[in-house]
Design a protein around this motif. Sequence first.
Motif, mmCIF file in Angstrom:
data_model
loop_
_atom_site.group_PDB
_atom_site.id
_atom_site.type_symbol
_atom_site.label_atom_id
_atom_site.label_comp_id
_atom_site.label_asym_id
_atom_site.label_seq_id
_atom_site.Cartn_x
_atom_site.Cartn_y
_atom_site.Cartn_z
ATOM 1 N N GLY A 1 0.811 -1.213 0.000
ATOM 2 C CA GLY A 1 0.000 0.000 0.000
ATOM 3 C C GLY A 1 0.844 1.262 0.000
ATOM 4 O O GLY A 1 0.545 2.230 -0.706
ATOM 5 N N GLY B 1 0.799 3.987 -2.887
ATOM 6 C CA GLY B 1 0.522 5.367 -2.503
ATOM 7 C C GLY B 1 1.642 6.309 -2.887
ATOM 8 O O GLY B 1 1.399 7.428 -3.366
ATOM 9 N N THR C 1 -2.035 -4.599 -5.443
ATOM 10 C CA THR C 1 -3.185 -4.794 -4.552
ATOM 11 C C THR C 1 -3.584 -6.260 -4.486
ATOM 12 O O THR C 1 -3.777 -6.826 -3.399
ATOM 13 N N PRO D 1 -2.967 3.911 2.467
ATOM 14 C CA PRO D 1 -3.149 2.484 2.143
ATOM 15 C C PRO D 1 -2.519 1.556 3.174
ATOM 16 O O PRO D 1 -3.008 0.420 3.369
ATOM 17 N N THR E 1 -10.318 -1.457 1.528
ATOM 18 C CA THR E 1 -9.243 -1.545 0.537
ATOM 19 C C THR E 1 -9.251 -0.337 -0.400
ATOM 20 O O THR E 1 -8.235 0.355 -0.563
ATOM 21 N N SER F 1 -9.052 3.331 1.274
ATOM 22 C CA SER F 1 -7.754 3.736 1.807
ATOM 23 C C SER F 1 -6.748 4.059 0.708
ATOM 24 O O SER F 1 -5.652 4.546 1.010
ATOM 25 N N PHE G 1 -5.930 1.837 -2.206
ATOM 26 C CA PHE G 1 -5.478 0.768 -3.089
ATOM 27 C C PHE G 1 -6.196 0.889 -4.427
ATOM 28 O O PHE G 1 -7.288 1.460 -4.524
#
Length: 424
Positions: free
Chosen positions: A61, A65, A108, A265, A323, A326, A328
Amino acid sequence: MKRLLSSHFSDLALLLRWTLLALPVGLVGGSASALFLWSLDWTTRTHATHPELLWGLPVGGVLVGWLYHRFGKGAERGNNLLIDEIHQPGGGVPARMAPLVLLGTLVTHLFGGSAGREGTAVQMGGSLAGLLARWFRVDSPNRRLMLMCGIAAGFGAVFGTPLTGAIFAMEVLIIGRVNYEALIPVLVASIVGDATCTAWGIHHTLYHLEVAPEAGLRASLDGVLLLKAGLAAVAFGLMARFFAGFTHAIQRGLARLVSYPPLRPAVGGLVVIALVFLLGTRDYLGLGVEATREGGVSIVSSFESGGVTPWSWLWKTLLTSVTLGSGFKGGEVTPLFFIGSTLGHVLGLLLQEPVALFAALGFIAVFAGAANTPLACTIMGIELFGAHYSVYFGVACFVAYFVSGPSGIYAAQRTGVPKRQPEN
């Protein structure tokens, strides 16, 4: 007569120009979807054979990000950027959106995030269409058409539903209206995209609804069954509204709590891991089209008797909203198929009707309500499940759309016709 012939030749010339613009978009969009689906299959199998990869979800993540924070330059808005650029062309759709969303989605899924694939295919198609538009130096109106073609090609290819892809590209822009401006180009792009993806050897999941051979092309209307489908559609619409609102709430909440975007993430990844161990199952990770273990819950199992638990739809909602909310990457649509089909299965049992039929109704209707695309989803039901229950598909999608509220999963959608007219 000369005027009539001139008009016909003008129409043919316009049709040819649109086709020449749509063909390359369909080819590159379908090829990109094929590459994505092949890669996604590999990452899904890799995670299934190495479940310990879940522990790396927060790290993955942060990587996703950071890539978007450092190189995104607007690409993190995803489908909403495409919709905005079609409504009002501005800075354009960056070509970097395609590789970023491809890599982000694969990361992911490799580490077990609960996400889909529609967003990736649509963004890749739109990004590549924007790149072609710059190469061909097309004017602003035709650039808008090419972006719509990119959406159609990506959607049609990733699900194997070319008619749905074309209608989705016209319907998703404005709530309550279908933009027929690009009717021919999006149809060409979606068909070519789907054919190109298939030509690369990609196969899509087949869903079956049992229909008696003597039943004919279309089921005769059963008033009781139609009423039950309408009642279930109310639940599907409310589910769509909850999913969209909950996901957006998580996005806003994390934006307030975590000021540095790449860390959001990571927080979501930790929450996903905690939920997996609280639930005691990994059935709600990844795409969820097919179960990764014998007896597991999946979209395919929702069409079978005893294939889901009473709360499968809720657990998938929680994991997917965390998921995607946040930060992803992936898409909402396949998880919405999972949520809808498992909820439909439960409602079929409660209403004492065939669970496969109600799983199919939920499959398309929850997505119809969340994306505000009831017409496209009705056609999707016919393309995926056959035309026998087409009237029930339409009732489920249109009722769910009406109940799902004024907004949906795409914040950039504009309202053309409100679902409920204001009272005087």
